[in-house]
Scaffold this motif. Structure first.
Motif, PDB file in Angstrom:
ATOM      1  N   THR A  51       7.153  16.092  55.567  1.00  0.00           N
ATOM      2  CA  THR A  51       7.506  14.675  55.508  1.00  0.00           C
ATOM      3  C   THR A  51       6.293  13.766  55.631  1.00  0.00           C
ATOM      4  O   THR A  51       6.403  12.564  55.452  1.00  0.00           O
ATOM      5  CB  THR A  51       8.528  14.314  56.600  1.00  0.00           C
ATOM      6  OG1 THR A  51       7.977  14.634  57.884  1.00  0.00           O
ATOM      7  CG2 THR A  51       9.825  15.069  56.394  1.00  0.00           C
ATOM      8  N   GLY A  52       5.134  14.348  55.925  1.00  0.00           N
ATOM      9  CA  GLY A  52       3.914  13.546  56.017  1.00  0.00           C
ATOM     10  C   GLY A  52       2.709  14.389  56.383  1.00  0.00           C
ATOM     11  O   GLY A  52       2.847  15.434  57.020  1.00  0.00           O
ATOM     12  N   ARG A  54      -1.190  13.644  57.952  1.00  0.00           N
ATOM     13  CA  ARG A  54      -2.090  12.635  58.513  1.00  0.00           C
ATOM     14  C   ARG A  54      -3.407  13.289  58.893  1.00  0.00           C
ATOM     15  O   ARG A  54      -3.438  14.332  59.554  1.00  0.00           O
ATOM     16  CB  ARG A  54      -1.440  12.021  59.743  1.00  0.00           C
ATOM     17  CG  ARG A  54      -2.243  10.903  60.363  1.00  0.00           C
ATOM     18  CD  ARG A  54      -1.512  10.321  61.518  1.00  0.00           C
ATOM     19  NE  ARG A  54      -1.556  11.311  62.597  1.00  0.00           N
ATOM     20  CZ  ARG A  54      -1.040  11.141  63.795  1.00  0.00           C
ATOM     21  NH1 ARG A  54      -0.386  10.056  64.079  1.00  0.00           N
ATOM     22  NH2 ARG A  54      -1.145  12.070  64.706  1.00  0.00           N
TER      23      ARG A  54
END
Length: 73
Positions: A51-52, A54
């Protein structure tokens, strides 16, 4: 890598997710839009959606995960 997983509902076996910090950043990881398989201890496998992603440092990333199916832990 190191994964930190938890359930989203108290006492529920569905609804889980967490984060994953890989030892190595690969092209497969960057392109894992359709999901990954996490291999857990005791021959358990969990399917997750990314979902992501970083960036933490120049050589490290933190990947946000959403579990698919029953909790594998």
């Amino acid at each position: 890598g190191m994964a930190s997983l938890s359930t989203n509902q108290r006492g529920g076996l569905n609804g889980w997710g967490g984060t994953f910090r890989p030892d190595e950043i690969t092209t497969d990881l960057r392109n894992a839009v359709e999901g990954l398989q996490l291999e857990l201890p005791y021959d358990r496998v969990g399917t997750v959606a990314v979902t992501g992603i970083r960036r933490l440092l120049a050589t490290q990333v933190l990947v946000s995960l959403e579990g698919r199916g029953p909790t594998p832990f």
